[in-house]
Design a protein around this motif. Structure first.
Motif, PDB file in Angstrom:
ATOM      1  N   LEU A 159      38.043  32.618  24.464  1.00 29.30           N
ATOM      2  CA  LEU A 159      39.245  32.024  25.612  1.00 29.30           C
ATOM      3  C   LEU A 159      38.823  32.799  26.923  1.00 29.30           C
ATOM      4  O   LEU A 159      38.615  31.847  27.780  1.00 29.30           O
ATOM      5  CB  LEU A 159      40.538  32.939  25.085  1.00 29.30           C
ATOM      6  CG  LEU A 159      41.005  32.169  23.895  1.00 29.30           C
ATOM      7  CD1 LEU A 159      42.313  32.658  23.622  1.00 29.30           C
ATOM      8  CD2 LEU A 159      41.304  30.473  24.354  1.00 29.30           C
ATOM      9  N   VAL A 160      38.218  34.162  26.864  1.00 34.18           N
ATOM     10  CA  VAL A 160      37.903  34.639  28.283  1.00 34.18           C
ATOM     11  C   VAL A 160      36.796  33.994  28.799  1.00 34.18           C
ATOM     12  O   VAL A 160      36.481  33.563  29.852  1.00 34.18           O
ATOM     13  CB  VAL A 160      37.840  36.151  28.120  1.00 34.18           C
ATOM     14  CG1 VAL A 160      37.283  36.631  29.711  1.00 34.18           C
ATOM     15  CG2 VAL A 160      39.120  36.590  28.138  1.00 34.18           C
ATOM     16  N   ALA A 161      35.757  33.965  28.094  1.00 36.29           N
ATOM     17  CA  ALA A 161      34.396  33.098  28.351  1.00 36.29           C
ATOM     18  C   ALA A 161      34.847  31.723  28.972  1.00 36.29           C
ATOM     19  O   ALA A 161      33.989  31.303  29.773  1.00 36.29           O
ATOM     20  CB  ALA A 161      33.580  33.233  27.073  1.00 36.29           C
ATOM     21  N   ASP A 162      35.769  30.895  27.930  1.00 35.05           N
ATOM     22  CA  ASP A 162      35.921  29.733  28.682  1.00 35.05           C
ATOM     23  C   ASP A 162      36.712  29.545  30.039  1.00 35.05           C
ATOM     24  O   ASP A 162      36.264  28.767  30.747  1.00 35.05           O
ATOM     25  CB  ASP A 162      36.698  28.922  27.622  1.00 35.05           C
ATOM     26  CG  ASP A 162      36.749  27.491  27.873  1.00 35.05           C
ATOM     27  OD1 ASP A 162      36.092  26.682  27.856  1.00 35.05           O
ATOM     28  OD2 ASP A 162      38.156  27.052  27.919  1.00 35.05           O
ATOM     29  N   ALA A 163      37.422  30.559  30.247  1.00 40.00           N
ATOM     30  CA  ALA A 163      38.264  30.781  31.611  1.00 40.00           C
ATOM     31  C   ALA A 163      37.128  30.898  32.602  1.00 40.00           C
ATOM     32  O   ALA A 163      37.463  30.484  33.691  1.00 40.00           O
ATOM     33  CB  ALA A 163      39.217  31.840  31.246  1.00 40.00           C
ATOM     34  N   VAL A 164      36.456  32.011  32.467  1.00 38.24           N
ATOM     35  CA  VAL A 164      35.178  32.390  33.189  1.00 38.24           C
ATOM     36  C   VAL A 164      34.375  31.089  33.616  1.00 38.24           C
ATOM     37  O   VAL A 164      34.357  30.846  34.797  1.00 38.24           O
ATOM     38  CB  VAL A 164      34.286  33.468  32.841  1.00 38.24           C
ATOM     39  CG1 VAL A 164      33.058  33.651  33.655  1.00 38.24           C
ATOM     40  CG2 VAL A 164      34.973  34.733  32.772  1.00 38.24           C
TER      41      VAL A 164
END
Length: 304
Positions: A251-256
């Motif tokens: 989720l964080v990787a996608d947001a980045v």
């Protein structure tokens, strides 16, 4: 009168007691050591701090981790309940004070074994979670260290300590009680929710994921698991833990990739689906910091 402390309280004690000030404030007289037999001659002790693994038999006693120095006498009494033989070895899963605080008092009767990074970090001191940790006393340092793995052969058991780099810290060892089919994970696996990843001292989320998945590939599905903190667990529990780490990291990787900042991720409540996992001392916003650091290759604010 027996006094019991909730698991949530024990988790808080384990983390906060890494500082000298908080350590001085703890009333260890109220802590009771609880022993649970797992399989064969393997037990788990719970008190304040990390879970202690025990192998007790005719050759003597081996313990994995030793909580805090003021609890040493209570731990000794708990060990007598399973075996009257002397304590021979202490194995540290990593260097944090809630797992190595008893090294000094136990060193008078047992040989302390750990990965070489555990000795180095205990010897040098430093910071954990933004708090200063003073260098450990000479008697608290491991006497035998290893780089990759070592084995202790006692009580008809092959106790294998294997180094898994850059998970919870850079000195983590997972301890395999091979005959009893029990594994002590140290803090590479905990049950209180989002884990504490000590990025200041070599820990990474990616390394923790890789380490736990590696252990799962090495053991049968019916292996009993001693977590660093929490109740006796199963391999299914560890798989759920890995899923939590991988899903939240994704989720964080996608947001980045979308160009979002950490603040935007927090304002968007990116981890709302995992709200129940943020009830330990690592909250959702703090976990986003750690995940962002892992995804971007930076050091999160808690690790600075």
């Amino acid at each position: 009168m027996k006094i019991w402390i909730s698991r949530a309280c024990l988790v808080a004690i384990a983390f906060l007691s890494l500082t000298t000030i908080t350590f001085a404030q703890q009333d260890f007289s109220k802590v009771e050591i609880k022993a649970t037999k797992i399989a064969g001659n393997i037990y788990m002790l719970e008190g304040a701090g990390g879970n202690i693994g025990v192998c007790a038999g005719e050759d003597g006693i081996v313990i994995v981790d030793d909580q805090f120095a003021p609890l040493a006498s209570k731990i000794r009494e708990a060990l007598k309940g399973s075996n009257d033989k002397p304590l021979k070895f202490v194995i540290n899963t990593h260097f944090h004070g809630d797992h190595t605080g008893g090294n000094a008092p136990f060193s008078k009767e047992a040989t302390i074994i750990a990965h070489e990074n555990v000795r180095k970090r205990l010897q040098d001191g430093g910071q954990v979670g933004g708090n200063e940790v003073k260098p450990a006393a000479r008697e608290a340092l491991p006497i035998i260290t290893f780089n990759d793995r070592t084995t202790v052969h006692v009580n008809g058991e092959d106790i294998r300590a294997i180094h898994f780099p850059h998970g919870h810290t850079d000195g983590d060892s997972v301890i395999f009680f091979t005959q009893a089919n029990v594994v002590h994970m140290g803090d590479d696996f905990v049950t209180y929710g989002f884990p504490f990843v000590d990025t200041r001292n070599g820990g990474t989320v990616s390394g923790m994921i890789a380490g736990v998945e590696k252990v799962l590939s090495m053991v049968p599905s019916d292996t009993r698991i001693i977590p660093g903190h929490g109740p006796i667990s199963t391999t299914a529990d560890m798989r759920k833990f890995v899923e939590l780490l991988k899903e939240t990291r994704a989720l964080v990787a996608d947001a980045v990739k979308q160009g979002k900042t950490i603040q935007q991720m927090k304002e968007d409540h990116l981890l709302a689906k995992y709200q129940d996992k943020g009830k330990g001392f690592i909250k959702a916003e703090g976990w986003i910091d750690v995940l962002y650091a892992d995804v971007t290759g930076q050091t999160d604010s808690a690790g600075k």
